[in-house]
Design a protein around this motif. Structure first.
Motif, short mmCIF file in Angstrom:
data_model
loop_
_atom_site.label_atom_id
_atom_site.label_comp_id
_atom_site.label_asym_id
_atom_site.label_seq_id
_atom_site.Cartn_x
_atom_site.Cartn_y
_atom_site.Cartn_z
N ARG B 30 0.82 -1.20 0.00
CA ARG B 30 0.00 0.00 0.00
C ARG B 30 0.86 1.27 0.00
N SER B 45 -5.35 4.60 -9.62
CA SER B 45 -6.72 4.23 -10.00
C SER B 45 -6.72 3.12 -11.05
N TYR B 46 -5.59 2.89 -11.69
CA TYR B 46 -5.48 1.78 -12.64
C TYR B 46 -5.20 0.46 -11.92
N ASP B 49 -9.13 -0.31 -6.91
CA ASP B 49 -10.45 0.29 -7.13
C ASP B 49 -10.72 1.38 -6.10
N ASP B 50 -11.94 1.96 -6.13
CA ASP B 50 -12.20 3.09 -5.24
C ASP B 50 -12.36 2.67 -3.78
N ALA B 51 -12.41 1.36 -3.50
CA ALA B 51 -12.36 0.90 -2.11
C ALA B 51 -10.92 0.64 -1.68
N GLY B 52 -9.97 0.86 -2.59
CA GLY B 52 -8.56 0.67 -2.25
C GLY B 52 -8.08 -0.75 -2.40
N ARG B 55 -7.41 -4.34 -8.07
CA ARG B 55 -8.42 -4.67 -9.07
C ARG B 55 -8.40 -6.15 -9.39
#
Lengths: 363, 92
Positions: B30, B45-46, B49-52, B55
């Motif tokens: 992280r 962001s690639y 995802d928006d929850a961290g 992907r």
């Protein structure tokens, strides 16, 4: 001289066809190889917007201020710190639709997404924030009122702004139905009276409907049309009541694509599919249906379209109209247009990738 | 000072043309991604995802193996480690 640009979002890129004097010129290709799932043109600033759905890298939003010569990455709507259900984090699945918020609200944009969040930007897309009033609407938290069908989650695919009052907004959600706000999004009211939900034990719930596409007559904004999973419906009182206007013999009935006339509130077009089970053209004939009497009767307007062995489906955002220009694209990569509202269709390309979304930009 | 190296799939260069092998401070996956975001704004962001969370169709390899914690990205990254960020062979 004005140029009409037809923007075609396909699963393998954005293809832009300029038209001069109603004749198509050589197209340009943008985002080659990438899935372009949403296309929108903000007519206030002629800003082109493209939503990309990368299989690996997630949803992205790009914009161009110079008719596609250069593209820039915009901000992204984020569900960070929001839960889809208690204990289950929400994440952005797809950007479905964008809509400028009104000429009296420069720089403001609405964005409809899956899993059901409506976002708003006040800085031309640099940042977006979730409309919490809708997100916290009691119906959204109920699996029997907001739910996914073709997708795993509900999604907002239609956003309509009343040209008389930009605080007056309608959205359509698949599945949930139509919601209206008259205070710029502070409160939302379901507007589904008269719709049918044939897939539920209670076929007339307040919420739980499946509009596929919803459009408004801009010159008479109380007239709203929708192609629904369970037929074609029209409202003449701003969505308070919906009337079933599907063909009396059951055709047209099912489908996704819809176009309306912005001057004559009685005129609209649909592109029917056989049924929700097969999603192919009826009798494998690609047909466009038109009404000129508010849906009392429908006529086929299909000259120039393939009338045998056609498996084309037209998705909800793949049919556009501007003045007398009509165009639609299919999941088989066929692109058709008609320049003079005669509905004599001409093929523009038969070899595109599956077409997701069309938009028109004037320059 | 020994620092972990981060290498990338060439597919990411399409979006970040200046992207190249990068040395960043050790920590966790992280914190490495947070540092990477400072060097290449927008790249996280690639990858998450928006929850961290990592992907679904992105893989991160650490010391030659897939990271174990795709949700919190808590795997420890040591100074002599190599971090590989690839797209999965899935997703179309």
């Amino acid at each position: 001289m004005h140029t009409l640009n037809l923007l075609v979002g396909t699963s393998k890129g954005l293809v832009v066809y300029p038209f001069h004097n109603q004749k198509p010129l050589t197209p340009s290709v943008h985002f080659k190889g990438f899935p372009v799932s949403m296309i929108y043109v903000d007519d206030r600033t002629n800003t082109w917007w493209a939503g990309l759905s990368h299989r690996h890298w997630g949803e992205k939003l790009h914009f161009s201020l110079d008719q596609g010569n250069t593209w820039h990455q915009a901000g992204l709507p984020s569900y960070r710190n929001y839960e889809y259900r208690p204990g289950k984090a929400a994440t952005l699945k797809k950007i479905w639709v964008m809509q400028q918020a009104g000429h009296d609200k420069p720089g403001c944009l609405w964005l409809g997404t899956e899993p059901g969040g409506l976002f708003y930007s006040e800085d031309n897309g640099k940042t977006f924030h979730l409309n919490e009033s809708l997100w916290n609407h009691p119906s959204r938290l109920d699996d029997q009122q907001w739910f996914g069908t073709g997708k795993d989650f509900p999604f907002i695919h239609s956003i309509l702004i009343d040209p008389r009052n930009s605080d007056h907004v309608y959205i359509a959600v698949s599945c949930a139905g139509v919601f209206e706000t008259t205070d710029g999004g502070k409160t939302w009211t379901p507007r589904n009276k008269g719709l049918m939900a044939a897939y539920l034990p209670n076929q007339s719930p307040e919420v739980g409907h499946d509009p596929h596409q919803m459009l408004m007559c801009q010159s008479q904004p109380d007239v709203i049309w929708q192609q629904n999973h369970c037929g074609i419906f029209r409202s003449t009182d701003g969505g308070k009541n919906w009337l079933d206007i599907g063909g009396k013999n059951g055709w047209p009935f099912y489908g996704f694509a819809l176009a309306v006339d912005n001057h004559n509130p009685d005129v609209a077009w649909v592109i029917p599919a056989e049924s929700d089970e097969s999603r192919i053209p009826a009798n494998l004939q690609l047909q466009v249906c038109k009404t000129v009497d508010g849906g009392k009767t429908w006529q086929s307007k299909s000259e120039g379209l393939v009338q045998s062995f056609a498996f084309d489906l037209v998705l909800r955002h793949a049919f556009v109209k501007q003045n007398t220009f009509l165009a639609f694209g299919t999941t088989n990569g066929n692109l058709y247009y008609s320049t003079d509202e005669s509905e004599i269709w001409q093929s523009l390309n038969q070899n595109l990738a599956p077409i997701n979304s069309l938009s028109i930009a004037m320059s | 000072m020994l620092m972990p190296k981060v290498k990338f799939t060439s597919a990411l260069k399409r979006f970040f043309p200046s992207l190249s092998e990068t040395k960043l401070e050790a920590g966790t996956v992280r914190t490495v991604l947070a540092k990477l975001e400072e060097n290449y704004p927008g790249i996280s962001s690639y990858i998450v995802d928006d929850a961290g969370q990592l992907r679904q169709h992105v893989n991160i390899f650490l010391r030659g193996e897939l990271i174990k914690d795709r949700i919190h990205l808590s795997d420890e990254v040591k100074p002599n480690d190599e971090v590989l960020i690839f797209q999965a062979l899935s997703g179309g």
